[in-house]
Design an enzyme around this catalytic site. Structure first.
Site, PDB file in Angstrom:
ATOM      1  N   GLY A 310     -32.784  -9.467  -0.505  1.00  0.00           N
ATOM      2  CA  GLY A 310     -32.442  -8.183  -1.310  1.00  0.00           C
ATOM      3  C   GLY A 310     -31.305  -8.273  -1.851  1.00  0.00           C
ATOM      4  CB  ALA A 311     -27.876 -10.172  -1.390  1.00  0.00           C
ATOM      5  CG  MET A 312     -29.767 -13.155  -5.111  1.00  0.00           C
ATOM      6  SD  MET A 312     -30.273 -15.009  -4.757  1.00  0.00           S
ATOM      7  CE  MET A 312     -31.136 -14.838  -3.299  1.00  0.00           C
ATOM      8  CB  CYS A 420     -43.050 -16.953  -0.329  1.00  0.00           C
ATOM      9  SG  CYS A 420     -43.256 -17.900  -1.819  1.00  0.00           S
ATOM     10  N   GLY A 423     -43.846 -16.845  -5.131  1.00  0.00           N
ATOM     11  CA  GLY A 423     -45.068 -16.464  -4.938  1.00  0.00           C
ATOM     12  C   GLY A 423     -45.888 -17.672  -5.651  1.00  0.00           C
ATOM     13  CD1 TRP A 424     -43.101 -21.349  -6.884  1.00  0.00           C
ATOM     14  CD2 TRP A 424     -43.366 -20.437  -8.893  1.00  0.00           C
ATOM     15  NE1 TRP A 424     -41.797 -21.204  -7.503  1.00  0.00           N
ATOM     16  CE2 TRP A 424     -42.041 -20.527  -8.851  1.00  0.00           C
ATOM     17  CE3 TRP A 424     -43.580 -19.745 -10.247  1.00  0.00           C
ATOM     18  CZ2 TRP A 424     -40.967 -20.324  -9.801  1.00  0.00           C
ATOM     19  CZ3 TRP A 424     -42.750 -19.630 -10.940  1.00  0.00           C
ATOM     20  CH2 TRP A 424     -41.324 -19.916 -11.115  1.00  0.00           C
ATOM     21  NE  ARG A 426     -41.407 -19.955   1.194  1.00  0.00           N
ATOM     22  CZ  ARG A 426     -40.104 -19.687   1.457  1.00  0.00           C
ATOM     23  NH1 ARG A 426     -39.578 -19.681   2.677  1.00  0.00           N
ATOM     24  NH2 ARG A 426     -39.221 -19.371   0.649  1.00  0.00           N
ATOM     25  NE  ARG A 466     -41.034 -26.043  -5.606  1.00  0.00           N
ATOM     26  CZ  ARG A 466     -40.065 -25.268  -6.711  1.00  0.00           C
ATOM     27  NH1 ARG A 466     -39.337 -26.154  -7.288  1.00  0.00           N
ATOM     28  NH2 ARG A 466     -40.081 -23.920  -6.315  1.00  0.00           N
TER      29      ARG A 466
END
Length: 577
Positions: A310-312, A420, A423-424, A426, A466
């Site tokens: 939330g801070a970002m 997450c 969204g790509w 987890r 990854r």
């Protein structure tokens, strides 16, 4: 091998590139367009104390047995699967088996992304190790995209449909329009927008202008227009708005995916269009007029991580803003935790495996049978070390979360939205596993391909970052920057363990000396989860664990072009036109 009767009689000479002088027999081992760059004779695979010939080709390190001439799988690894390699020095003998074969300062360590740690030994008075090392420096980090083996080998001779057509055919199956077959004309004129009573296939992202990491076609609620889709996308990180991944053919429940909402530090930002879109995922229950199904919003992250986002500008939803919803946090750790856990798991396997990189099996290292009951303290230490890696706990968390999602859809006829942060990672793990649990089609060969292409490739899992594949940058497909990502320096490979001061590093432990916080074995972990399901329910799958091993090898090796980049192959194909 010819002229190699024993270790001592080998003629040690300077190694030169021999791509044109390889024997006809050795050509039998080479793939199409694979060429030998360097050969090293009388090399010892320290892991198994076996002598042979080490070849560096434009695709892999290839180790051939001195006795049989056959390929030794442990010592053969594609160049793209190599995470690090380095020269290391041997001070004395690490095992009785090695006798006088590994003099000081003649070892080459290769660390693989597939959990292998391999060590090759070279005799002195030759420049073979230098030749092999230099060849790896040149070939394992190509300067041009065209140097990657997938491009050198050329297009596959296997006739298959395009990824776009396969994705559309899978979407037609999900919306119960499987009697339609996708065609190139459909894609060009945008006529693939079929629908049923609840869902439709939208072409709002056909030019990838709304979201670059989403597929060109999306399944969305029929009641939501494309204009509303565009408005809702701005409230989600990277514009990865909620879309349908799987539809229950009887109940109408759906499994949807997205990225985190941009609710901000105070968690008070809202979007009417996002709330309307999410509410539309909860279609009315069949046979119950006016009764809406429940919606579960599954946040894969630990709650504290979601709050920290939330801070970002990110964060998580509030159930008070989303009709008849319940927010659930799965507490799955991020890519950095998975990377560190993977490094510890690799260390465990190299320490306790039967073919460890210091040439000592677990039996020799501990003075007794580790798993045979002869050395209980050794067994206890081994199990404790495996537990300390945290890998099995992470796998359990992903499996448990996926099972929970599948149960909500199958047993409660509820819809589930999974996300997450971006969204790509987890999200894809959970959604793809839940798909596998819910739909038997995905447990067939054809269905598994459709699942990987849909939820991993088309939805933009960043494979390049990854897995540490080459990256592509620049505009118009003209400028390319290729790099190999490696894990952080926290990993300590077997020879550096130095239980008796045997091995020490001779140089920096990587030719790929760039480090990246984006490297993480997310896809490998998902395949591990699939293998766990296959072990529990072997008759529920058309394929075996051997298929998963071959599949993962293909992903890591760069032999094919499907898994090379950070964005879906469909988008890259569009850019090259």
């Amino acid at each position: 091998m010819e002229g190699a009767g024993s270790w001592d009689v080998l003629d040690w000479t300077k190694i030169e590139p021999l791509s044109r002088s390889v024997s006809r027999v050795r050509h039998d081992f080479l793939l199409e367009a694979e060429e030998v760059i360097v050969e090293g004779y009388g090399v010892v695979l320290v892991n198994t104390d076996e002598a042979g010939t080490l070849l560096v080709t434009n695709f892999r390190l290839l180790f051939l047995s001195e006795g049989t001439g056959n390929i030794i799988s442990l010592g053969t690894i594609p160049l793209a699967t190599i995470e690090k390699f380095s020269k290391i020095a041997a001070k004395g003998q690490s095992t009785p088996r090695q006798s006088d074969k590994i003099p000081s300062g003649r070892l080459l360590q290769v660390i693989g992304k597939d959990m292998r740690v391999i060590v090759f030994g070279f005799l002195p008075r030759t420049k073979q190790r230098r030749a092999v090392f230099d060849a790896l420096l040149r070939c394992a980090k190509p300067a041009r995209l065209s140097d990657i083996y997938a491009f050198i080998a050329g297009p596959s001779k296997f006739k298959n449909t395009s990824p776009k057509l396969r994705l559309l055919n899978e979407y037609f199956r999900l919306v119960d329009r499987h009697y339609h077959r996708a065609s190139t004309n459909m894609i060009e004129d945008g006529s693939f927008t079929l629908s049923n009573e609840l869902w439709r296939i939208s072409n709002v992202n056909s030019k990838y202008t709304m979201c670059q990491s989403y597929p060109f076609a999306l399944i969305v609620p029929k009641s939501i227009s494309d204009e509303e889709i565009l408005q809702a996308s701005s409230f989600r990180a990277r514009c990865r708005l909620p879309v349908v991944s799987w539809c229950h053919p009887r109940t109408g429940a759906v499994l949807a995916r997205s990225s985190q909402p941009l609710v901000g530090l105070m968690m008070n930002m809202r979007s009417n269009m996002d709330e309307k879109l999410v509410a539309a995922l909860c279609a009315q229950l069949g046979g119950a007029k006016g009764t809406r199904r429940k919606l579960y919003i599954a946040d894969a992250r630990p709650r504290k991580n979601a709050l920290a986002n939330g801070a970002m500008g990110g964060g998580s939803e509030s159930s008070s803003n989303y009709f008849q919803s319940e927010i659930v946090f799965f507490g799955i750790d991020n890519i950095h935790a998975m990377r560190d856990s993977f490094a510890r798991l690799r260390e465990y396997l190299d320490t306790h495996g039967a073919a460890s990189s210091d040439g000592m099996s677990s039996f020799l290292r501990h003075g007794g049978w580790t798993w045979g009951g002869g050395n209980l303290s050794s067994m206890s230490a081994s199990v404790s070390t495996l537990g300390d890696s945290g890998w099995l706990i992470h796998v359990q968390s992903v499996l448990a979360g996926s099972a929970w999602i599948a149960a909500r859809v199958a047993l409660e006829s509820a819809s589930v939205l999974v996300h997450c942060s971006d969204g790509w990672d987890r999200t894809t793990q959970l959604v793809a596993l839940a798909n596998l649990l819910l739909d038997p089609y995905y447990r067939t060969f054809a269905g598994f391909q459709a699942l990987v292409e849909k939820d991993w490739l088309a939805f933009g899992h960043p494979f390049s970052d990854r897995i540490g594949m080459p990256t592509v940058s620049g505009s118009g497909g003209m400028l390319f920057e290729l790099s190999r990502q490696s894990s952080t320096g926290s990993f300590s490979s077997s020879p550096v363990r130095q239980p008796s001061g045997t091995y020490t590093p001779q140089a920096p432990a990587s030719s790929h000396n760039q480090t990246s916080n984006n490297y993480s074995p997310i896809f490998l972990q998902w395949v591990d989860c699939v293998s766990q399901l296959l072990r529990m329910y072997p008759f529920a799958f058309e394929f075996s664990s051997a298929f998963l091993v071959d599949f993962l090898d293909c992903v890591l090796s760069c032999r094919f072009g499907n898994f090379l980049c950070n964005r879906c192959v469909l988008k890259l194909n569009r850019q090259r036109k």
